[in-house]
Structures are given as C-alpha cells and as structure tokens.
Design a protein around this motif. Sequence first.
Motif, PDB file in Angstrom:
ATOM      1  N   VAL A  43       0.856  -1.179   0.000  1.00 29.40           N
ATOM      2  CA  VAL A  43       0.000   0.000   0.000  1.00 29.40           C
ATOM      3  C   VAL A  43       0.899   1.238   0.000  1.00 29.40           C
ATOM      4  CG1 VAL A  43      -1.737   1.306   1.259  1.00 29.40           C
ATOM      5  CG2 VAL A  43      -1.868  -1.178   1.201  1.00 29.40           C
ATOM      6  N   SER A  44       0.611   2.146  -0.925  1.00 26.53           N
ATOM      7  CA  SER A  44       1.430   3.344  -1.038  1.00 26.53           C
ATOM      8  C   SER A  44       0.538   4.539  -1.352  1.00 26.53           C
ATOM      9  CB  SER A  44       2.480   3.146  -2.147  1.00 26.53           C
ATOM     10  OG  SER A  44       3.377   4.227  -2.195  1.00 26.53           O
ATOM     11  N   GLY A  45       1.156   5.709  -1.436  1.00 21.83           N
ATOM     12  CA  GLY A  45       0.423   6.928  -1.771  1.00 21.83           C
ATOM     13  C   GLY A  45       1.060   7.612  -2.958  1.00 21.83           C
ATOM     14  N   ASP A  46       0.447   8.699  -3.419  1.00 25.07           N
ATOM     15  CA  ASP A  46       0.978   9.395  -4.582  1.00 25.07           C
ATOM     16  C   ASP A  46       2.313  10.064  -4.271  1.00 25.07           C
ATOM     17  OD1 ASP A  46      -0.787  12.397  -4.085  1.00 25.07           O
ATOM     18  OD2 ASP A  46      -1.372  10.526  -3.157  1.00 25.07           O
ATOM     19  N   GLY A  47       2.538  10.480  -3.035  1.00 23.50           N
ATOM     20  CA  GLY A  47       3.838  11.023  -2.673  1.00 23.50           C
ATOM     21  C   GLY A  47       4.861   9.912  -2.502  1.00 23.50           C
ATOM     22  N   ASP A  48       4.478   8.862  -1.812  1.00 22.79           N
ATOM     23  CA  ASP A  48       5.349   7.728  -1.523  1.00 22.79           C
ATOM     24  C   ASP A  48       5.800   7.036  -2.812  1.00 22.79           C
ATOM     25  OD1 ASP A  48       6.456   6.079   0.674  1.00 22.79           O
ATOM     26  OD2 ASP A  48       5.196   4.497  -0.160  1.00 22.79           O
ATOM     27  N   THR A  49       4.952   7.039  -3.854  1.00 20.27           N
ATOM     28  CA  THR A  49       5.277   6.352  -5.099  1.00 20.27           C
ATOM     29  C   THR A  49       5.752   7.289  -6.194  1.00 20.27           C
ATOM     30  OG1 THR A  49       3.809   4.440  -4.758  1.00 20.27           O
ATOM     31  CG2 THR A  49       4.255   5.063  -7.033  1.00 20.27           C
ATOM     32  N   ALA A  50       5.037   8.401  -6.412  1.00 17.08           N
ATOM     33  CA  ALA A  50       5.308   9.246  -7.581  1.00 17.08           C
ATOM     34  C   ALA A  50       6.398  10.277  -7.336  1.00 17.08           C
ATOM     35  CB  ALA A  50       4.028   9.952  -8.025  1.00 17.08           C
ATOM     36  N   SER A  51       6.894  10.403  -6.114  1.00 20.27           N
ATOM     37  CA  SER A  51       7.969  11.356  -5.828  1.00 20.27           C
ATOM     38  C   SER A  51       9.188  10.612  -5.297  1.00 20.27           C
ATOM     39  CB  SER A  51       7.490  12.423  -4.837  1.00 20.27           C
ATOM     40  OG  SER A  51       6.533  13.271  -5.447  1.00 20.27           O
ATOM     41  N   ILE A  52       9.336  10.510  -4.005  1.00 24.31           N
ATOM     42  CA  ILE A  52      10.558   9.943  -3.432  1.00 24.31           C
ATOM     43  C   ILE A  52      10.728   8.460  -3.769  1.00 24.31           C
ATOM     44  CG2 ILE A  52       9.492   9.334  -1.208  1.00 24.31           C
ATOM     45  CD1 ILE A  52      12.140  10.253   0.109  1.00 24.31           C
TER      46      ILE A  52
END
Length: 348
Positions: free
Chosen positions: A108-117
């Motif tokens: 499970v991830s988020g847009d910051g956790d996946t699409a940035s860092i």
Amino acid sequence: MTYVRPTFRHPDLPKNKIDFTKKDYEGALSTLCAGCGHDSISGAIIQACFELAIEPHRIAKMSGIGCSSKTPAYFLGNSHGFNSVHGRMPSVATGAYLANRDLVYFGVSGDGDTASIGMGQFVHAIRRNLNMVYLVMNNGCYGLTKGQDSATADNGSKSKAGSVNPFNAIDLVALSMELGATFVARSFSGDKAQLIPLIKAAIKHPGFAFIDVISPCVTFNNNVGSTKSYDYVREHIEATSTVDFVPIMEEITANYEDSKEITLHDGSALQLQKLHQGWNPEDKLSAMIALQNAKEKGEILTGLVYIEPNTNALHDVLQTSKQPLNTLKEDVLCPGIDALEALNQSLR
C-alpha cells in the motif's frame, strides 16, 4: 475517527470457506479523518480477502510513509506487516518475496510515496515483475504535511489554499503500462462494487498487479477546483466495463453481447461486461489508446485497463528455489566440500 466499531460480534456471523468471519480480517480502529476515502479502500481489501478465503497469516502487508501507508494497521490485523521508510516499500517487498514466495504480498502506497521519493523503487518493482499487489491511494496532495500538491495533481487543479498547480501530472496508470506492468487498473474509493473484484483479481494475478485508486482527501483536497474531489471524480468517471471476479470451480452465469472472459493462471476468471468501445484489455496498445482518449475528453478511465494473464514473475525469471529460504535444511544450504570443489572446478 471515521467510525466506531463495536467489539461484540454476533456468533452467527457469515463465515467463508475456511470458517473465518470478516472480523478475522479487520485491524485496529482507524485514526484517519472522518470520511477519508482510504478507509473505504481498507474496507474493500478486507472484503476481498474474506471472500477469497485467504488465511490472514499468509498475507504480508507492506507500506512506506504517508496517510495511505498508515492504513495497513486498519486491516488484516492477523497478517504479517512491515512499515518501511519513505518510498522504500518495493525494496522491502522484493527481499521478503525472494525469501518466501508462499506469502501473498500486498503493498500500500500513496501518490507522494510512489510518484515522488519512491519513483525509482516503483519503476524497478515493475521491471522485475515482482509478484505482488501494489495499490496506490491517490489523493493528489500531501495530507500529512498540510495539503501541498503532489506529483499526481493535475495541471490547473486548485488546492484548498487557492493556489493553481502549474505542472503536468504523473499518470501512474499510463506509466506502469509503459514500464511493463502485467496487470493495470484504476478505481475510485467510492466505488466498492468495482474495487473489490479488481483487488481479488490482482491478488490472483501471477506478477506485478498495479491498482491506482483515486481517494479524495476530505481535509485538504475536496474543494471546488480540485480534480481529485468526490464531486469531480463522480462527474468525470468513465468505466472500461463492469468487472466481476469468478473464483475457480464456480459456474459463470453472466451472458452479455458485449462481454469478455479472461481466465487467470489458477483457473479463476475475470468477467468483463459491456466492454468500452475500441478497448481490448489484453492488448497494450488498445488499452493505452483508450486511456489517452479518455484523458483528452477530460474523463477518468476506471476499471481494468490492461492485463497479461500469462506472465513470468520474478522467481520464475531468476529460477530460484521453489521452497521458502527459512525452510531449507543444512544439507541444502551447506552441501559439503565435494560440492564446493566441483563448483570451483567448473569455474576454472
């Protein structure tokens, strides 16, 4: 808190095929904001695992940092879990999967956790076709740090503070297809009827299964002008088809003129009804064109976008041990001096 859950459960609650009730798949009480779409996604995960009758101890939950990465505490409380550092969940999942292929890995991830860092980690998990479900709870903002736009915020969308995002959004669905993901879907936290069968199919898929779930942030990104708000998504949503997951050994009774059945590796099936015109979920080019056409119309295409039913996951590619490493005995791990000498001779 989003809801209050009673500790008492009726003794005659429905049970699945392995005699577990839905309570056995629940977790701790959520501390997310009231009305957060992430809680609806947690509920869909609980329902999917309950209906698939997976023993909770056979599931490994992985997450990074962010509101979304808190949610594994709220479902599957009897499962394995690892909360990694920001953006590094795919590395932890890769190591765990290589050590024990018998578990079901749910990231499970988020847009910051996946699409940035975490973008680099995300890319290589897809490239390696890691056998896992990778679900992004996508709200277009950083909910833990007061709602700044994330990399998935659409160009021209307006934040709660009134600022307009000047940058193009990273489309994780299009990106995952381009990188070679073998199962790609998008859904909406407010549409459990669509999300639950997608999660079930993703769990059964023998490779990297990516689900991007638009999950509006009720505190920072549910305002007029936000393209990730409940109202905007409901007004612009366009489904590829009605999705139904049919378990192995269960008769398929649906019969529609515009329907397609996709058989998965274990014999279960995805039944797609009323197919989107000009879209074939087993043809990557067709899926990418459908996605682009929807984008040009200002629509949000949801449902199963692309699937490659027959694929080789990471263990098959590397031809590693079919037995989990923690079950290997000394005679296998240390075969003796003769085996070492034979190996050395082969390298001379």
